[in-house]
Write a protein that holds these residues in place. Structure first.
Motif, short mmCIF file in Angstrom:
data_model
loop_
_atom_site.label_atom_id
_atom_site.label_comp_id
_atom_site.label_asym_id
_atom_site.label_seq_id
_atom_site.Cartn_x
_atom_site.Cartn_y
_atom_site.Cartn_z
N LEU A 30 0.79 -1.03 0.10
CA LEU A 30 -0.17 0.12 0.04
C LEU A 30 0.95 1.20 0.08
O LEU A 30 1.75 1.33 0.85
CB LEU A 30 -1.15 -0.13 1.32
N TRP A 32 0.74 5.44 -0.12
CA TRP A 32 -0.16 6.66 0.04
C TRP A 32 0.24 7.77 -0.89
O TRP A 32 -0.70 8.72 -1.31
CB TRP A 32 -0.10 7.06 1.40
N ASP A 41 3.28 3.17 5.09
CA ASP A 41 2.33 2.00 4.56
C ASP A 41 1.05 1.81 5.47
O ASP A 41 0.66 2.83 5.95
CB ASP A 41 3.49 0.80 4.81
N GLU A 42 0.48 0.55 5.32
CA GLU A 42 -0.86 0.52 5.90
C GLU A 42 -1.01 0.62 7.46
O GLU A 42 -1.84 0.69 7.81
CB GLU A 42 -1.26 -0.99 5.28
N LEU A 45 -3.17 2.84 9.50
CA LEU A 45 -4.42 2.47 9.58
C LEU A 45 -4.69 1.62 11.09
O LEU A 45 -5.84 1.31 11.34
CB LEU A 45 -5.07 1.74 8.30
N GLU A 55 -12.62 1.06 0.25
CA GLU A 55 -11.85 2.01 -0.29
C GLU A 55 -12.45 2.82 -1.31
O GLU A 55 -13.07 2.14 -2.34
CB GLU A 55 -10.44 1.44 -1.22
N ASN A 63 -3.95 -1.33 -3.81
CA ASN A 63 -3.50 -1.16 -2.50
C ASN A 63 -4.82 -1.88 -1.82
O ASN A 63 -4.47 -2.43 -0.49
CB ASN A 63 -3.98 0.50 -2.39
N HIS A 66 -3.79 -5.57 -0.96
CA HIS A 66 -2.69 -5.49 0.17
C HIS A 66 -3.26 -5.92 1.46
O HIS A 66 -3.00 -6.62 2.24
CB HIS A 66 -1.84 -4.50 0.22
N LEU A 67 -4.17 -4.91 1.71
CA LEU A 67 -5.11 -5.13 2.74
C LEU A 67 -5.86 -6.41 2.96
O LEU A 67 -5.81 -6.90 4.18
CB LEU A 67 -6.06 -4.12 3.01
N CYS A 74 -12.62 -6.53 2.87
CA CYS A 74 -12.32 -5.50 1.91
C CYS A 74 -13.44 -5.25 0.84
O CYS A 74 -13.75 -6.27 0.11
CB CYS A 74 -10.98 -5.39 1.15
N TYR A 119 -11.39 4.51 3.59
CA TYR A 119 -10.02 5.37 3.11
C TYR A 119 -9.99 5.71 1.59
O TYR A 119 -10.85 5.08 0.68
CB TYR A 119 -8.66 4.75 3.46
#
Length: 212
Positions: A30, A32, A41-42, A45, A55, A63, A66-67, A74, A119
């Protein structure tokens, strides 16, 4: 007619494919900022495992994917169906990951109290009137839920004569606007660009919590 969807479709057609791996050799990550392998990075959060995350303006989905690999549940929303199709084709094999072609405002309105984290990375938060988006984001979050987003630092007032308008508020403006819509514990920072970067504008990163 030149609609926002058509404008975003033209933008998507010019977008380059993300690298297969980053400088660290990771296949998902991720980022930004507008610079590769740069910035936080993440972790900003907090813990994402088992959190419900959305998102806004997910694009090709890298991105958010990845989460999902970190255990988050997600949902990615994008107004351009082609981007959602690409994201689904690329990342749809991952568990707990869904991409939806929809208007971000309509999706938030249909999911009150549903998300732990909302986000946007150079996404819908940047291109939607804050007084319209923030109440819906607040309502879609659980009490104490996190709103996080990034975009370029403020460069002037919104231009109403454009099909796509950027709402790149200043730090003071974002802080005041978030507070007015029920968000607190707000942090705003400008992440400086790498010294060797041609684009030296930096990136504005904002985080705020929904008040209980």
């Amino acid at each position: 007619m030149n609609t926002p969807v058509e404008a975003w479709e033209r933008y998507a057609a010019k977008a380059s494919t993300r690298r297969a791996v980053n400088a660290a050799g990771a296949s998902t990550w991720l980022n930004w900022t507008q610079h590769p392998d740069h910035g936080p990075d993440e972790s900003i959060l907090g813990e994402v495992r088992d959190k419900r995350v959305i998102e806004l303006g997910c694009g090709a989905g890298a991105n958010l994917a990845h989460l999902a690999t970190l255990g988050a549940h997600c949902v990615g929303v994008d107004i351009v169906p082609g981007r959602v199709a690409t994201a689904t084709q690329t990342w749809g094999h991952l568990p707990n990951l869904e991409f939806v072609a929809a208007d971000a405002l309509e999706h938030l309105a249909a999911h009150p109290g549903h998300y732990d984290i909302v986000y946007s990375i150079f996404g819908a938060v940047w291109f939607t009137p804050p007084d319209t988006l923030l109440p819906l984001a607040w309502a879609a979050l659980v009490p104490g839920g996190l709103l996080a987003f990034s975009h370029l630092p403020a460069s002037g007032p919104p231009r109403a004569d454009r099909v796509i308008t950027k709402y790149d508020l200043t730090i003071d403006e974002w802080t005041a606007t978030l507070s007015a819509h029920g968000f607190g514990r707000t942090t705003c920072e400008i992440i400086a660009s790498p010294e060797a970067a041609a684009d030296r504008r930096g990136t504005l990163l904002v985080r705020a919590r929904r008040a209980s």
